[in-house]
Design a protein around this motif. Structure first.
Motif, short mmCIF file in Angstrom:
data_model
loop_
_atom_site.label_atom_id
_atom_site.label_comp_id
_atom_site.label_asym_id
_atom_site.label_seq_id
_atom_site.Cartn_x
_atom_site.Cartn_y
_atom_site.Cartn_z
N GLY A 26 0.82 -1.21 0.00
CA GLY A 26 0.00 0.00 0.00
C GLY A 26 0.85 1.26 0.00
N CYS A 27 2.13 1.10 -0.25
CA CYS A 27 3.07 2.21 -0.29
C CYS A 27 3.16 2.73 -1.72
N ARG A 28 3.32 4.03 -1.87
CA ARG A 28 3.39 4.60 -3.21
C ARG A 28 4.64 4.14 -3.95
N TYR A 29 4.51 3.96 -5.25
CA TYR A 29 5.62 3.56 -6.11
C TYR A 29 6.79 4.52 -5.94
N SER A 30 6.50 5.82 -5.94
CA SER A 30 7.56 6.82 -5.84
C SER A 30 8.29 6.73 -4.50
N THR A 31 7.58 6.39 -3.44
CA THR A 31 8.20 6.22 -2.12
C THR A 31 9.14 5.03 -2.13
N LEU A 32 8.68 3.92 -2.71
CA LEU A 32 9.52 2.72 -2.79
C LEU A 32 10.75 2.98 -3.65
N LYS A 33 10.57 3.73 -4.72
CA LYS A 33 11.71 4.07 -5.58
C LYS A 33 12.72 4.92 -4.79
N PHE A 34 12.22 5.86 -4.00
CA PHE A 34 13.10 6.69 -3.17
C PHE A 34 13.86 5.82 -2.17
N TYR A 35 13.16 4.91 -1.48
CA TYR A 35 13.81 4.01 -0.52
C TYR A 35 14.89 3.18 -1.23
N THR A 36 14.60 2.73 -2.44
CA THR A 36 15.56 1.94 -3.20
C THR A 36 16.79 2.79 -3.53
N GLU A 37 16.57 3.99 -4.04
CA GLU A 37 17.67 4.86 -4.43
C GLU A 37 18.52 5.30 -3.25
N GLU A 38 17.92 5.36 -2.06
CA GLU A 38 18.64 5.73 -0.85
C GLU A 38 19.36 4.54 -0.22
N GLY A 39 19.19 3.35 -0.81
CA GLY A 39 19.84 2.17 -0.29
C GLY A 39 19.14 1.54 0.90
N MET A 40 17.91 1.93 1.14
CA MET A 40 17.15 1.42 2.27
C MET A 40 16.37 0.15 1.93
N LEU A 41 16.18 -0.09 0.65
CA LEU A 41 15.38 -1.22 0.20
C LEU A 41 16.20 -2.00 -0.84
#
Length: 87
Positions: A26-41
């Protein structure tokens, strides 16, 4: 455009796409992309131009943890440090 996989197939898969992870959490795509780019995911990618693949169980748990830490008022740098320390 490819067809979306059913929720049943997503839940049976070891690896999922970022869009499927968004559907599951239920998390926004853009939020997940941000987490990925920040190395958190973390994700896996066989070659440079191929789709990022996320381990379903680990990623759903990681998103829940990040959300909980953010709801507690921790900043993104604090969350990154917390994740890095493996607490």
């Amino acid at each position: 455009m490819s067809r979306q996989r059913t929720m049943e197939k997503i839940l049976a898969s070891e690896y999922i796409s970022i869009g499927e992870l968004a559907r599951l959490t239920g998390c926004r795509y853009s939020t997940l992309k941000f987490y990925t780019e920040e190395g958190m995911l973390p994700f896996e990618q066989e070659e440079e131009n191929l789709t990022r693949r996320y381990r379903r169980e680990e990623s759903v748990e990681r998103v829940a943890l990040i959300r909980r830490l953010r709801e507690e008022g921790r900043s993104v740098p604090e969350v990154k440090e917390w994740l890095k320390s493996g607490r």
